[in-house]
Write an enzyme that holds these catalytic residues in place. Sequence first.
Site, mmCIF file in Angstrom:
data_model
loop_
_atom_site.group_PDB
_atom_site.id
_atom_site.type_symbol
_atom_site.label_atom_id
_atom_site.label_comp_id
_atom_site.label_asym_id
_atom_site.label_seq_id
_atom_site.Cartn_x
_atom_site.Cartn_y
_atom_site.Cartn_z
ATOM 1 N N ASN A 288 -5.038 1.945 -1.479
ATOM 2 C CA ASN A 288 -5.519 0.579 -1.728
ATOM 3 C C ASN A 288 -6.313 0.472 -3.033
ATOM 4 O O ASN A 288 -6.718 -0.617 -3.423
ATOM 5 C CB ASN A 288 -6.373 0.062 -0.565
ATOM 6 C CG ASN A 288 -7.789 0.615 -0.593
ATOM 7 O OD1 ASN A 288 -8.024 1.718 -1.101
ATOM 8 N ND2 ASN A 288 -8.743 -0.126 -0.078
ATOM 9 N N LYS B 277 0.809 -1.233 0.000
ATOM 10 C CA LYS B 277 0.000 0.000 0.000
ATOM 11 C C LYS B 277 0.844 1.287 0.000
ATOM 12 O O LYS B 277 0.424 2.292 -0.557
ATOM 13 C CB LYS B 277 -0.988 -0.004 1.170
ATOM 14 C CG LYS B 277 -2.082 -1.060 0.978
ATOM 15 C CD LYS B 277 -3.068 -1.080 2.124
ATOM 16 C CE LYS B 277 -4.084 -2.197 1.910
ATOM 17 N NZ LYS B 277 -5.047 -2.286 3.011
ATOM 18 N N ASP C 224 -10.137 2.050 2.551
ATOM 19 C CA ASP C 224 -10.195 1.228 3.767
ATOM 20 C C ASP C 224 -10.878 1.968 4.918
ATOM 21 O O ASP C 224 -11.672 1.385 5.657
ATOM 22 C CB ASP C 224 -8.779 0.828 4.214
ATOM 23 C CG ASP C 224 -8.187 -0.249 3.324
ATOM 24 O OD1 ASP C 224 -8.949 -1.036 2.738
ATOM 25 O OD2 ASP C 224 -6.944 -0.304 3.224
#
Length: 280
Positions: free
Chosen positions: A90, A69, A106
Site C-alpha cells: 500500500n 495492492k 495497513d
Amino acid sequence: MRESPQRHAVFGHPISHSLSPAIHHRFGQQSGIALSYEAIDAPPETFATQLDDFRHAGGSGANVTLPLKTLAFERCAQVSDYAARSGVVNTLEALPGSGWRGHNTDGTGLIVDLTERHRQDLRERDLLLLGAGGAAQGVAFALLDAGVRSLTIANRHAERADALADRIGQPGRVHVRYWNDLATLGSWDFIINATSAGVQGTAIDLPFAIVAPRALCYDLSYGRAATAFLAWARTAKAAHVFDGLGMLVEQAAEAFAIWHGVRPDTEAVHAELRERLDAA
Ligand code: ATR
C-alpha cells in the site's frame, strides 16, 4: 531558497472520496515538510503506465488502495519483509535512480489503532476474519504477530480463504470455514470485516450467532462503507464496535514516516476527520 515540495499521490479506483490527500497535507503542515499529495484515479489496466508517468514527473512516494495492492506488489523492485509476507503493497517509496520499494503499512496501522487508540488487548483473542482479498491479506499477518490465539478465515469463495491460509502457513492456528456454515460454528470474540461489500454497496449476509458476548467488531472501512457492518455488530450486541478511520490515519502516519523519517502525531487529524464524517 524554498525547497520544491516532494511529490506524492494515492492511486486507486475509485479514488475521488479518498481522505489520504487531506491527511498527508495536515501531517506535512504539522511537521514543517513541504509536500504535494494528489489522488490519481487508476483502473488496473492503466495503473503501471500511470505509476511510471508519476515517477518520471518527479513522484517520490505513493500510496495504493483498492483494487491495486497486488499489482503494486508486482511493480516493486524491492519489498519490505512485511510486504513480502503479505503479498500486497500500500506504500511505494522511490528507490534512488529508478524503481520502487514496496511496503505495507495497513497491518501496523490497524494494530496501532486497536491497541493504542482503542486500548484493546488482542492477545488470546479468537479472531474471525471476513474476506480474503487484498485488505484481509494486508492485515492477517500483523494480527497474528500481535498475538491473537487463532485466526479463522471465512470468504464467500472458499478457495481464496484457502489460498490466504496456505500463504500464512500456520495450520495449528489458522483455520478456514465456509461462509455459509458460519451460523452453525459457534461464536468469536473478535471479528474483522475485511470484505469490500460496504465499499461496493452490496449486502453482507451474516448471522448474529457468530458474535460472542464480549466481542470486538471492527470494519476496515469507514464512513458510509462501514455503516451496514457496524449496525449489524451493534444489533448483535458486540461490546466494542469500531470503524477503520483510525487505521486509515495510522497507516498514513507509517507511510509518512517511511518517506520523511518522522512519524506525525495522529490525534488531531483523527479528531478532525471524525468530526467531518459525523457531520456528513
Ligand atoms: P480488497 O483489496 O478490498 O480486499 P478484493 O481483493 O477485491 O478487494 O477482495 C474483496 C473481498 O470482499 C473478497 O474477500 C470478497 O469475497 P469473494 O472473494 O468471495 O468475492 C469480499 N466481498 C465482496 N463483496 C462481498 C459481499 N457482498 N459479501 C461477502 N463478501 C464480499
